[in-house]
Scaffold this motif. Structure first.
Motif, mmCIF file in Angstrom:
data_model
loop_
_atom_site.group_PDB
_atom_site.id
_atom_site.type_symbol
_atom_site.label_atom_id
_atom_site.label_comp_id
_atom_site.label_asym_id
_atom_site.label_seq_id
_atom_site.Cartn_x
_atom_site.Cartn_y
_atom_site.Cartn_z
ATOM 1 N N GLY A 213 0.785 -1.224 0.000
ATOM 2 C CA GLY A 213 0.000 0.000 0.000
ATOM 3 C C GLY A 213 0.820 1.279 0.000
ATOM 4 O O GLY A 213 0.268 2.365 -0.096
ATOM 5 N N VAL A 214 2.158 1.176 0.116
ATOM 6 C CA VAL A 214 3.008 2.370 0.096
ATOM 7 C C VAL A 214 3.574 2.539 -1.307
ATOM 8 O O VAL A 214 4.221 1.644 -1.834
ATOM 9 N N ARG A 215 3.321 3.684 -1.916
ATOM 10 C CA ARG A 215 3.844 3.952 -3.256
ATOM 11 C C ARG A 215 5.198 4.642 -3.125
ATOM 12 O O ARG A 215 5.333 5.650 -2.433
ATOM 13 N N ILE A 216 6.201 4.066 -3.785
ATOM 14 C CA ILE A 216 7.579 4.517 -3.630
ATOM 15 C C ILE A 216 8.170 4.809 -5.002
ATOM 16 O O ILE A 216 8.053 4.015 -5.926
ATOM 17 N N ASP B 260 9.984 -6.108 5.905
ATOM 18 C CA ASP B 260 10.014 -7.548 6.145
ATOM 19 C C ASP B 260 10.880 -8.200 5.076
ATOM 20 O O ASP B 260 10.787 -7.861 3.883
ATOM 21 N N VAL B 261 11.710 -9.145 5.518
ATOM 22 C CA VAL B 261 12.633 -9.839 4.621
ATOM 23 C C VAL B 261 12.407 -11.334 4.749
ATOM 24 O O VAL B 261 12.216 -11.850 5.852
ATOM 25 N N HIS C 51 11.468 -12.166 8.700
ATOM 26 C CA HIS C 51 11.339 -11.342 9.905
ATOM 27 C C HIS C 51 11.423 -9.874 9.511
ATOM 28 O O HIS C 51 11.925 -9.516 8.439
ATOM 29 N N ARG C 52 10.952 -9.013 10.390
ATOM 30 C CA ARG C 52 11.106 -7.561 10.255
ATOM 31 C C ARG C 52 12.562 -7.180 10.570
ATOM 32 O O ARG C 52 13.178 -7.735 11.475
ATOM 33 N N PHE D 42 7.314 -0.541 5.018
ATOM 34 C CA PHE D 42 6.293 0.146 5.785
ATOM 35 C C PHE D 42 6.575 1.632 5.999
ATOM 36 O O PHE D 42 5.880 2.283 6.772
ATOM 37 N N SER D 43 7.593 2.174 5.346
ATOM 38 C CA SER D 43 7.828 3.614 5.372
ATOM 39 C C SER D 43 8.693 3.983 4.183
ATOM 40 O O SER D 43 9.455 3.153 3.659
ATOM 41 N N ASP D 44 8.575 5.238 3.730
ATOM 42 C CA ASP D 44 9.403 5.700 2.619
ATOM 43 C C ASP D 44 10.888 5.668 2.978
ATOM 44 O O ASP D 44 11.738 5.384 2.135
ATOM 45 N N ALA D 45 11.212 5.927 4.243
ATOM 46 C CA ALA D 45 12.615 5.945 4.658
ATOM 47 C C ALA D 45 13.245 4.571 4.549
ATOM 48 O O ALA D 45 14.463 4.449 4.356
#
Length: 414
Positions: free
Chosen positions: A282-285, A341-342, A354-355, A395-398
């Protein structure tokens, strides 16, 4: 005809000063450029041609731009994780400043500089050490101290161990240190001397070593605990011929280190549009649509879930291994952010996921290097096949900014 400001600057200032530097002050063996990244190709080519015409033996670094250099320069204080095909150097500062800054007393340790020198030598590359003199030309006390300690360390080493040696013959990196080769001698620079070191995959017979050793087939164990204290202790192992090392990736001293430059990238499905804008959870990058190996050997743009990077590996003895992700922040002075998550696979079957969490800071400064544990997995004896890695969620742009340095399997007690 309109002449650009840059063209007037280039023709009226750059070229005359370059010609002066190359003709008025004796032999010049290297010209180190720091040109803007967007310089037009015609200027890079003109500068290169002038330098080579005036000084045919003068070498130019890659920061001249547009692939016109004779050797590659990595980014400022950038680590190097693999051996490049072209000559390469890595520039490093002794504190945080390229020039002189009166209140910058945060000096790097001499042992860190020695480690960086050995690390680069093992990859057939050079370290460029920057010093920032005071306004009167004198070197700061911190610089003098570090250089004297490094000089003492180098003088204690046998000849041709660093500058005159060849790169490591082993496929993977070591957690305990670095290896260079001089003829039939392995030069082993040790970051850790608190316990024995085991090296796997040596097919030669060992004739002698600086420390007590035992050899069992292709496994060599060195008792390094009594080596003299040093910035970076050295143990030399003499073989019965040119080093004959088993190819492929397998644990060394209980640790298997897999670097992106040694892996194979695959992207069977393209989840990005032509503009390079894609969505993950859901995050557009915005950015590159597929993972790629950066020039320092780390993995960039590894946020597309369609992408995988894989390695052919072997765990001859099997056992329990902690799986770790080592990542770093390539952008200057940005904080490390996991927020992804990887997943790791073995022969296409899920192995662990895991995260990414900030478990251990391996190196601070403007480019933090972080180790993140994914958990522990178990391999039966003689496990072989393909290990692969992908990002399954961001889960974040960073979080998209960090680069992958390596994937590690660290043996733990059964």
């Amino acid at each position: 005809m309109i002449i650009s400001h840059f063209n007037r600057y280039f023709e009226g200032k750059v070229l005359p000063q370059i010609k002066e530097l190359l003709t008025n002050y004796g032999e010049v063996v290297e010209l180190w450029c720091d040109c803007p990244l967007d310089i037009e190709k015609k200027y890079s080519e003109k500068l290169r041609d002038v330098v080579h015409e005036l000084r045919p033996g003068c070498r130019i670094n890659s920061r001249i731009g547009n692939d016109c250099g004779d050797f590659d320069s990595l980014g400022d204080n950038q680590i190097m994780t693999f051996r490049q095909s072209r000559p390469c150097e890595s520039p490093i500062t002794l504190n945080h400043t390229w020039g002189f800054k009166f209140d910058d007393e945060d000096w790097k340790s001499s042992s860190l500089i020695a480690e960086r020198m050995a690390s680069l030598a093992s990859r057939d590359a050079n370290l460029l050490v920057n010093v920032g003199p005071r306004p009167d030309g004198a070197l700061p006390d911190g610089t003098i101290r570090i250089l004297r300690e490094l000089a003492g360390w180098k003088q204690s080493l046998p000849e041709n161990v660093l500058a005159g040696s060849g790169p490591s013959r082993f496929a993977q990196n070591f957690d305990w240190g670095y290896s260079t080769t001089t003829g039939n001698v392995l030069n082993l620079f040790l970051k850790k001397t608190d316990r024995p070191v085991e090296i796997s995959g040596i097919r030669n017979r060992v004739r002698s070593a600086d420390v007590p050793f035992t050899q069992n087939g292709e496994s060599l164990t060195l008792q390094v605990q009594d080596l003299p204290a040093s910035l970076l202790p050295l143990a030399r192992v003499t073989l019965d011929g040119e080093p004959d090392i088993t190819p492929g990736f397998l644990p060394q001293n209980g640790v298997l280190i897999l670097t992106p430059a040694d892996g194979r990238i695959s992207a069977e499905n393209d989840s990005a549009d032509a503009a390079g804008i894609f969505g993950v959870d859901g995050v557009r990058i915005a950015g590159s649509s597929h993972m790629s190996v950066a020039r320092d050997g780390t993995l960039a743009s590894w946020h597309n879930p369609a992408d995988r990077i894989s390695w052919q590996v072997a765990f001859p003895s099997g056992g329990n291994f902690r799986v770790e992700i080592v990542s770093f922040m390539p952008f200057h002075a940005r904080p490390w952010v996991g927020d992804r998550d990887v997943e790791v696979f073995m022969n296409d079957l899920p192995l662990i996921g895991h995260r990414l969490l900030p478990d251990r800071l391996l190196e601070g400064g403007p480019h933090p290097v972080m180790a993140s544990s994914l958990g522990v997995v178990t391999f039966p004896p003689d496990t072989r096949g393909i290990v692969s890695l992908r990002t399954s969620g961001i889960f974040s742009d960073a979080a998209r900014i960090i680069n992958l340095v390596e994937l590690r399997f660290v043996k733990v007690k059964d």
